[in-house]
Structures are given as C-alpha cells and as structure tokens.
Design a protein around this motif. Structure first.
Motif, short mmCIF file in Angstrom:
data_model
loop_
_atom_site.label_atom_id
_atom_site.label_comp_id
_atom_site.label_asym_id
_atom_site.label_seq_id
_atom_site.Cartn_x
_atom_site.Cartn_y
_atom_site.Cartn_z
N GLU A 1 -47.60 42.17 -15.35
CA GLU A 1 -46.44 41.62 -14.65
C GLU A 1 -45.57 40.77 -15.58
N ALA A 2 -45.66 41.00 -16.89
CA ALA A 2 -44.84 40.27 -17.86
C ALA A 2 -43.42 40.81 -17.82
N GLU A 3 -42.45 39.91 -17.92
CA GLU A 3 -41.05 40.33 -17.91
C GLU A 3 -40.61 40.86 -19.26
N ARG A 4 -41.27 40.41 -20.33
CA ARG A 4 -40.93 40.82 -21.69
C ARG A 4 -42.19 41.20 -22.44
N ALA A 5 -42.07 42.17 -23.34
CA ALA A 5 -43.22 42.59 -24.15
C ALA A 5 -43.73 41.44 -25.02
N SER A 6 -42.81 40.58 -25.46
CA SER A 6 -43.20 39.46 -26.32
C SER A 6 -44.18 38.54 -25.64
N LYS A 7 -44.17 38.53 -24.28
CA LYS A 7 -45.10 37.68 -23.55
C LYS A 7 -46.53 38.22 -23.57
N LEU A 8 -46.67 39.48 -23.98
CA LEU A 8 -48.01 40.06 -24.10
C LEU A 8 -48.75 39.57 -25.34
N ILE A 9 -48.00 38.97 -26.28
CA ILE A 9 -48.57 38.53 -27.55
C ILE A 9 -48.76 37.02 -27.53
N SER A 10 -49.95 36.59 -27.87
CA SER A 10 -50.23 35.16 -27.94
C SER A 10 -49.67 34.61 -29.25
N THR A 11 -48.79 33.61 -29.13
CA THR A 11 -48.21 33.00 -30.33
C THR A 11 -48.62 31.55 -30.48
N ALA A 12 -49.53 31.11 -29.64
CA ALA A 12 -49.97 29.71 -29.71
C ALA A 12 -50.67 29.44 -31.03
N ASP A 13 -50.31 28.35 -31.66
CA ASP A 13 -50.95 27.90 -32.91
C ASP A 13 -50.84 28.92 -34.03
N GLU A 14 -49.82 29.79 -34.01
CA GLU A 14 -49.66 30.77 -35.07
C GLU A 14 -48.29 30.61 -35.72
N SER A 15 -48.10 31.34 -36.81
CA SER A 15 -46.85 31.27 -37.54
C SER A 15 -45.69 31.76 -36.67
N MET A 16 -44.49 31.27 -36.96
CA MET A 16 -43.31 31.73 -36.24
C MET A 16 -42.95 33.17 -36.60
N ALA A 17 -43.46 33.66 -37.72
CA ALA A 17 -43.20 35.03 -38.15
C ALA A 17 -44.27 35.97 -37.62
N SER A 18 -43.85 36.93 -36.79
CA SER A 18 -44.78 37.91 -36.23
C SER A 18 -44.18 39.28 -36.29
N GLU A 19 -44.90 40.23 -36.86
CA GLU A 19 -44.40 41.59 -36.97
C GLU A 19 -44.26 42.27 -35.61
N TYR A 20 -44.93 41.71 -34.59
CA TYR A 20 -44.84 42.29 -33.26
C TYR A 20 -43.43 42.17 -32.68
N PHE A 21 -42.76 41.05 -32.98
CA PHE A 21 -41.42 40.86 -32.44
C PHE A 21 -40.46 41.93 -33.00
N ILE A 22 -40.56 42.21 -34.30
CA ILE A 22 -39.74 43.26 -34.91
C ILE A 22 -40.11 44.62 -34.32
N TRP A 23 -41.39 44.82 -34.13
CA TRP A 23 -41.89 46.08 -33.59
C TRP A 23 -41.31 46.34 -32.18
N PHE A 24 -41.35 45.32 -31.34
CA PHE A 24 -40.83 45.48 -29.99
C PHE A 24 -39.32 45.73 -30.00
N GLN A 25 -38.60 45.06 -30.89
CA GLN A 25 -37.16 45.27 -31.00
C GLN A 25 -36.86 46.71 -31.42
N LYS A 26 -37.67 47.26 -32.33
CA LYS A 26 -37.49 48.66 -32.74
C LYS A 26 -37.73 49.61 -31.56
N LEU A 27 -38.71 49.29 -30.72
CA LEU A 27 -38.97 50.12 -29.55
C LEU A 27 -37.77 50.10 -28.60
N ALA A 28 -37.16 48.93 -28.44
CA ALA A 28 -35.96 48.83 -27.59
C ALA A 28 -34.82 49.67 -28.17
N GLU A 29 -34.62 49.60 -29.50
CA GLU A 29 -33.57 50.39 -30.14
C GLU A 29 -33.85 51.88 -30.01
N TYR A 30 -35.14 52.24 -30.12
CA TYR A 30 -35.52 53.65 -29.99
C TYR A 30 -35.20 54.16 -28.58
#
Length: 296
Positions: A240-269
C-alpha cells in the motif's frame, strides 16, 4: 573498342551545359582533372586503356553517365562537387550515404533519357557504392538505429543495483562490507559464438546476424522488463506504498542510493512504452505505475 565517344566531345558537352567557354584551355584542364579523379578514385582504370590513338575514347554506354557526373563536378556547389575536389571524408558514414544519393541521380538520369542501358547504370551504381564504402556506411547507420532502439527498450533493465552485497552498519552510521557480489564474466560460450559465425562469409552476412541478434535482444528486454515491473506492481498493492521509494529503507544510510535512480528509470521506461505500462497494470490489476516509480 566497339562504339565509343571521344572524351573531347564529352568535355565540350559538359562545358556547354555549364555555360562555360568550351574553347578555354583552363576549362578543359579542369575537366581533365575531374576525369582523372573519376578514373583513379572510382573505376580504378588508367586513361591509357582508353587511348587507342591520339584521342581518349570511352564506351558509348558510359558517355552520358560520365558527362552527367562531370557536370556536377564543376557545378561549384553540393557534396558531389566537394567530393571531386577531395573535400569529403567518405569514412564518415553520414557523408558516404549523402554522397551516394547525390551521385545516384545523375547516373540514373542517363537511363531515363535513354542514353544508356540498365545494366550499365547498375554497374556504375555498384561501383560507386564500393568506391565510397556506401554499403558499409548504410549498414552501420542501420545498426546504430537498432542499438538506439535496444537502448530504449532495455532502459528498465539498466540497473546498477548490486546483487550479493552484504554489509554491516555501525552505531556511528559508517558501514563495511562483509561480502561483495562478483560481476559476471563472459556470458556466451565459445561454442555458442562459433555456432553463430560458422555460416557467415561476407560483411553483409555479419551485419544481418548482428541485426537479428539485436532485434531478438530488444524483444527479450521488453519481456524481461515487463516481468520485473510486474513484481514491483504486486508489491505496490501488498505494501500500500504510494511511491516505490517508500519500499526501500533509507534509515541510517547514505543519501546516495542506486535504487532511486533505478526507480526513476522505470518511470521513464513506462512513459516511453505506454502499451507495456497498460498491459502490466491490467495484468496486476493496479493503476498509476509511472507515478509510483517516478522520483521527481
């Protein structure tokens, strides 16, 4: 030599068509240089082969084609004029293709006016194609187009998300690898590659095989992309997540995540493949997939 035409008569006709003085020696020398270029760079023949006596004579079936090409050679404009003056790099595919289509018209015109025959016209076209490497250029450009299609169709598989990485996170937020995934090596065996090339004998054969392989890979990429996105689409409804980015845990991790780029590519596709997006949404009974994956 059979039916022939004096080159001097051809020169006279070229100069009259071009509104230049046929008696001026500089005009004759210029045409002689252009004919030498045509002999050396295209037909690879020596003028002495066509000089049974004092005059250079060429076959009558070639005369109108040579005349038309020489008219272009002194026109003062266009890629054919530039080519006759040594200013066109035919190793550049785009130049070779443009040059061929500009040379084709004066050659074909000789047939349309009834001054030559179809066999002679085809011989000249084939010779021109070989001389300026047209076939290689044309197939290279076609291959580039197919590669661009493949790039678009495989965008959803262009992932830098690493598989097999295991790392630990410390209290201060720093991380270290416990295990790093390894990259895959060569995917095709020597036997597989050998089975592809064993029946290829000409350059055209190789290009045809490359085109077939790219077409197959492009089709396969679309199918695999659909399968991958369908998995996320099912996860969307389950979580029931509104955005794919909410499926990824970003707590206590770097601000740089390849998942965000990956999801953006899926949207463009999905945006560039609306029919695929529609099919996935229908099969998974969900909606708004492009918005779901889009980061911005």
């Amino acid at each position: 030599m059979g039916n022939t035409v004096k080159v001097a008569d051809i020169f006279r006709g070229v100069l009259m068509i071009s509104n230049l003085d046929p008696n001026l020696d500089s005009n004759k020398r210029n045409l002689n240089n252009k004919l030498t270029f045509l002999m050396k760079q295209v037909v690879l023949r020596n003028k002495s082969e066509f000089k049974p006596g004092r005059d250079i004579k060429i076959p009558m079936c070639d005369a109108s084609i040579v005349r038309n090409l020489l008219v272009e050679s002194i026109s003062g404009k266009g890629i054919v004029y530039d080519w006759f003056n040594g200013n066109v790099d035919v190793m550049q595919a785009e130049n070779s293709i443009l040059l061929y289509w500009q040379l084709k018209e004066p050659i074909m015109r000789a047939l349309m006016t009834g001054e030559t025959d179809e066999v002679t016209m085809d011989s000249w076209l084939a010779t021109i194609q070989a001389a300026i490497r047209f076939n290689l250029a044309d197939k290279t450009v076609q291959l580039k187009r197919k590669l661009e299609d493949f790039r678009v169709n495989s965008l959803a598989l262009d992932s830098t998300v690493r598989v097999g990485d295991i790392y630990s996170t410390f209290e201060d937020g720093s991380r270290q690898y416990e295990m790093k995934g390894t990259e895959r090596g060569n995917l095709l065996s020597a036997e597989c590659l050998g089975s592809i090339v064993c029946d290829l004998y000409t350059q055209e054969d190789y290009f045809k095989a490359l085109n077939q392989i790219i077409d197959k890979m492009s089709q396969d990429a679309v199918e695999k992309a659909k399968s991958n996105i369908e998995t996320y689409a099912l996860a969307k409804d389950l979580s029931e997540a509104e955005r794919a980015s909410k499926l990824i845990s970003t707590a206590d991790e770097s601000m740089a995540s390849e998942y965000f780029i990956w999801f953006q590519k899926l949207a463009e596709y999905l945006h560039s493949h609306p029919q695929v997006a529609k099919e996935i949404e229908e099969s998974t009974k969900t909606t708004g997939l492009e918005k779901f994956f889009r980061i911005y």
